[in-house]
Scaffold this motif. Structure first.
Motif, PDB file in Angstrom:
ATOM      1  N   ASN A 183       0.824  -1.205   0.000  1.00 41.27           N
ATOM      2  CA  ASN A 183       0.000   0.000   0.000  1.00 41.27           C
ATOM      3  C   ASN A 183       0.864   1.263   0.000  1.00 41.27           C
ATOM      4  O   ASN A 183       0.573   2.227  -0.718  1.00 41.27           O
ATOM      5  CB  ASN A 183      -0.937  -0.002   1.207  1.00 41.27           C
ATOM      6  CG  ASN A 183      -2.103  -0.953   1.038  1.00 41.27           C
ATOM      7  OD1 ASN A 183      -2.577  -1.170  -0.077  1.00 41.27           O
ATOM      8  ND2 ASN A 183      -2.591  -1.518   2.139  1.00 41.27           N
TER       9      ASN A 183
ATOM     10  N   ASP B 286      -7.814  -9.461  -0.090  1.00 37.69           N
ATOM     11  CA  ASP B 286      -7.729  -8.023   0.138  1.00 37.69           C
ATOM     12  C   ASP B 286      -9.135  -7.423   0.148  1.00 37.69           C
ATOM     13  O   ASP B 286      -9.942  -7.726  -0.738  1.00 37.69           O
ATOM     14  CB  ASP B 286      -6.890  -7.370  -0.960  1.00 37.69           C
ATOM     15  CG  ASP B 286      -6.745  -5.882  -0.747  1.00 37.69           C
ATOM     16  OD1 ASP B 286      -6.022  -5.495   0.186  1.00 37.69           O
ATOM     17  OD2 ASP B 286      -7.372  -5.114  -1.505  1.00 37.69           O
ATOM     18  N   PRO B 287      -9.466  -6.565   1.126  1.00 37.89           N
ATOM     19  CA  PRO B 287     -10.825  -6.003   1.182  1.00 37.89           C
ATOM     20  C   PRO B 287     -11.207  -5.210  -0.069  1.00 37.89           C
ATOM     21  O   PRO B 287     -12.382  -5.173  -0.450  1.00 37.89           O
ATOM     22  CB  PRO B 287     -10.771  -5.092   2.417  1.00 37.89           C
ATOM     23  CG  PRO B 287      -9.659  -5.628   3.255  1.00 37.89           C
ATOM     24  CD  PRO B 287      -8.647  -6.153   2.284  1.00 37.89           C
ATOM     25  N   GLY B 288     -10.226  -4.595  -0.699  1.00 37.20           N
ATOM     26  CA  GLY B 288     -10.527  -3.782  -1.876  1.00 37.20           C
ATOM     27  C   GLY B 288     -10.774  -4.587  -3.133  1.00 37.20           C
ATOM     28  O   GLY B 288     -11.377  -4.083  -4.093  1.00 37.20           O
ATOM     29  N   ARG B 289     -10.289  -5.834  -3.194  1.00 37.74           N
ATOM     30  CA  ARG B 289     -10.504  -6.701  -4.358  1.00 37.74           C
ATOM     31  C   ARG B 289     -10.579  -8.132  -3.854  1.00 37.74           C
ATOM     32  O   ARG B 289      -9.572  -8.825  -3.744  1.00 37.74           O
ATOM     33  CB  ARG B 289      -9.386  -6.522  -5.381  1.00 37.74           C
ATOM     34  CG  ARG B 289      -9.587  -7.369  -6.638  1.00 37.74           C
ATOM     35  CD  ARG B 289      -8.607  -7.026  -7.724  1.00 37.74           C
ATOM     36  NE  ARG B 289      -8.864  -5.757  -8.335  1.00 37.74           N
ATOM     37  CZ  ARG B 289      -9.781  -5.547  -9.302  1.00 37.74           C
ATOM     38  NH1 ARG B 289     -10.515  -6.548  -9.721  1.00 37.74           N
ATOM     39  NH2 ARG B 289      -9.953  -4.358  -9.813  1.00 37.74           N
TER      40      ARG B 289
ATOM     41  N   PRO C 146      -2.920  -6.492  -1.851  1.00 39.54           N
ATOM     42  CA  PRO C 146      -3.379  -5.275  -2.535  1.00 39.54           C
ATOM     43  C   PRO C 146      -2.907  -5.244  -3.984  1.00 39.54           C
ATOM     44  O   PRO C 146      -1.801  -5.689  -4.294  1.00 39.54           O
ATOM     45  CB  PRO C 146      -2.734  -4.146  -1.709  1.00 39.54           C
ATOM     46  CG  PRO C 146      -2.482  -4.740  -0.362  1.00 39.54           C
ATOM     47  CD  PRO C 146      -2.157  -6.174  -0.616  1.00 39.54           C
ATOM     48  N   GLU C 147      -3.756  -4.764  -4.865  1.00 44.34           N
ATOM     49  CA  GLU C 147      -3.373  -4.684  -6.267  1.00 44.34           C
ATOM     50  C   GLU C 147      -2.153  -3.784  -6.438  1.00 44.34           C
ATOM     51  O   GLU C 147      -1.940  -2.837  -5.672  1.00 44.34           O
ATOM     52  CB  GLU C 147      -4.545  -4.176  -7.101  1.00 44.34           C
ATOM     53  CG  GLU C 147      -5.032  -2.809  -6.713  1.00 44.34           C
ATOM     54  CD  GLU C 147      -6.326  -2.431  -7.413  1.00 44.34           C
ATOM     55  OE1 GLU C 147      -6.582  -1.209  -7.533  1.00 44.34           O
ATOM     56  OE2 GLU C 147      -7.090  -3.330  -7.819  1.00 44.34           O
TER      57      GLU C 147
ATOM     58  N   ARG D 128      -0.484  -0.978  -8.188  1.00 42.89           N
ATOM     59  CA  ARG D 128      -0.878   0.176  -9.002  1.00 42.89           C
ATOM     60  C   ARG D 128       0.293   1.059  -9.386  1.00 42.89           C
ATOM     61  O   ARG D 128       0.196   1.848 -10.319  1.00 42.89           O
ATOM     62  CB  ARG D 128      -1.905   1.024  -8.253  1.00 42.89           C
ATOM     63  CG  ARG D 128      -3.185   0.293  -7.912  1.00 42.89           C
ATOM     64  CD  ARG D 128      -4.249   1.254  -7.414  1.00 42.89           C
ATOM     65  NE  ARG D 128      -3.778   2.040  -6.274  1.00 42.89           N
ATOM     66  CZ  ARG D 128      -3.893   1.669  -5.008  1.00 42.89           C
ATOM     67  NH1 ARG D 128      -4.450   0.492  -4.716  1.00 42.89           N
ATOM     68  NH2 ARG D 128      -3.454   2.425  -4.026  1.00 42.89           N
TER      69      ARG D 128
END
Length: 460
Positions: A44, A69-72, A78-79, A81
């Motif tokens: 992150n 991951d909560p976002g995906r 985490p992705e 980016r």
């Protein structure tokens, strides 16, 4: 498989590399303790950083992921980016066996991932981020799904899976972006079509490529593509499927399996790139792979090509196309109806097509449906077409013109010896065009060429 490639994929079912940006010299380096929360926090932070970042994992640590991951929810970490380098130092990132299903890593369109000396293990894809809006139900990339830029070196992908009831691809790696894989082992991964509809598909148990990609000095071994029995579905590219320009250099592709009972099983290396893209394989070996389709169609044990392809200085040996009570073609190499293959300076040896109570054609090489084959300075040796209580033709090479009658094979300075079939031990020509130029065709069983007089320059 980009949206523009979908028609080519459907066509395949029915019938050079952009440079990876170098790491900037000023990249920040962070040592990540042996802790999943610390790894998540480090990714992150790297995504939020304006420049490149290097994450040095704890030496030989196992980062065991127990939740996505909560976002995906389809991905464990985490992705990616930003521009992130992960120096694994022998570490493993794996999905816990008791955890929900999710892949390990996803690289977004803006992401640049460099992965070194890291094992990616046990990922299980449930979605395909690149397709989730336009093509629901497609699943891809059990280990990594890359839609940006990815460079993998000296790493391992073990026991990852992509499974779908619609279409699954990329058991270990799915690459709609720009990717490179070098000095890496991809082993024991699976791609599975588990639906009940007809003409589903499972493609690329190790790697599925939809963007420019190179694979160099790597090993793709023991990967498996399977489909639901008797749905007429397609299991293909157990090692690698190319839907976009792909280069494979000095790589070992061995002991992979495509299995499609009552359907279509295609080779460890399968090519369906839309024109004018090309799959190029140079050096290395394609050995001991199997395409198995009981009461179905096994099409190519080592290579199945239905687009533009160049193969040079490759050992293609010990591969099998097996179809009990079905049709088995091209134990070593199969050229499809839209395929153009340039095959040079290679050894095609000890490959087998087997179809008890069925049809077996082209133990070494098969060009049966109107494709174009140019073969120069190859050794086609000790290949076999066998079909107990069936038809076995073309131990070394089988040729037919297909529905158009326009299929062509041009041979030059090849050696075709010690091959065996029920008929046409060296070459069986059913139709189409065939030319010889300085080729040696001898010591095949029960004959060198068949039917009698069909192959100019070969006595029979």
């Amino acid at each position: 498989m980009s949206r523009r490639h979908l028609p080519a994929v459907l066509g395949l079912l029915a019938g050079a590399l952009t440079a990876v940006p170098a790491q900037a010299a000023h990249a920040a380096a962070v040592t990540v303790p042996c802790s999943v929360p610390e790894l998540v926090a480090a990714i992150n932070a790297a995504n939020a950083s304006p420049g490149p970042d290097t994450l040095r994992l704890a030496h030989k640590c196992t980062y065991r992921l127990t939740a996505p991951d909560p976002g995906r929810p389809g991905t464990g970490l985490p992705e990616i980016r930003g521009e992130v380098s992960i120096e694994g130092r022998g570490a493993t990132i794996l999905r816990d066996k008791e955890a929900p299903r999710f892949r390990i890593l996803f690289v977004t369109g803006t992401g640049h991932l460099t992965l070194d000396r890291t094992t990616i293990k046990g990922g299980f894809a449930v979605d395909c981020p690149f397709f989730e809006q336009d093509l629901p139900g497609i699943v891809c990339g059990g280990g990594i799904s890359n839609t940006g830029t990815m460079k993998v070196t000296r790493s391992r992908f073990v026991g990852n899976t992509s499974e779908s009831k619609v279409f699954a691809q990329g058991g270990a790696i799915d690459n709609p972006g720009t990717g490179s894989v070098s000095e890496t082992e991809v082993t024991g991964n699976h791609v599975v079509y588990s639906g009940s509809a007809t003409e589903g598909g499972a493609a690329g148990a190790a790697i599925a490529n939809d963007g420019p990609m190179t694979v160099t000095r790597s090993r793709l071994t023991g990967n498996v593509a399977t489909v639901t029995a008797d749905t007429g579905s397609f299991a293909f590219g157990a090692a690698i499927i190319s839907f976009a320009p792909t280069t494979v250099e000095s790589t070992i592709i061995s002991k992979n399996r495509s299995y499609a009972p009552g359907g279509f099983a295609r080779a460890a290396v399968s090519n369906g790139i839309p024109l004018p893209g090309r799959l190029t394989v140079t050096g290395g070996a394609i050995t001991d792979n199997t395409s198995d389709s009981p009461h179905g169609n096994a099409q190519g044990g080592g290579i199945a090509n239905n687009a533009l392809m160049t193969v040079s200085k490759v050992r293609i040996s010990g591969n099998r196309a097996v179809a009990e009570r079905g049709t088995a073609r091209g134990g070593g190499v199969r050229v499809g109806p839209f395929g153009t293959l340039d095959l040079t300076d290679s050894h095609i040896s000890g490959n087998t097509v087997t179809a008890p109570k069925g049809t077996a054609q082209g133990g070494g090489i098969d060009n049966p449906n109107g494709g174009t084959l140019t073969a120069k300075r190859n050794k086609v040796l000790h290949n076999t077409a066998e079909a107990k209580e069936g038809t076995a033709q073309g131990g070394g090479l089988y040729l037919a013109g297909g529905d158009s009658g326009l299929g062509t094979t041009a041979l030059e300075e090849n050696t075709v010896t010690h091959n065996r079939a029920g008929d046409g031990g060296g070459i069986f020509k059913a139709s189409g065009g065939l030319t010889l130029n300085g080729d040696v065709i001898r010591d095949n069983e029960p004959n060198d060429c068949s039917p009698a007089g069909a192959v100019p320059g070969c006595a029979g």
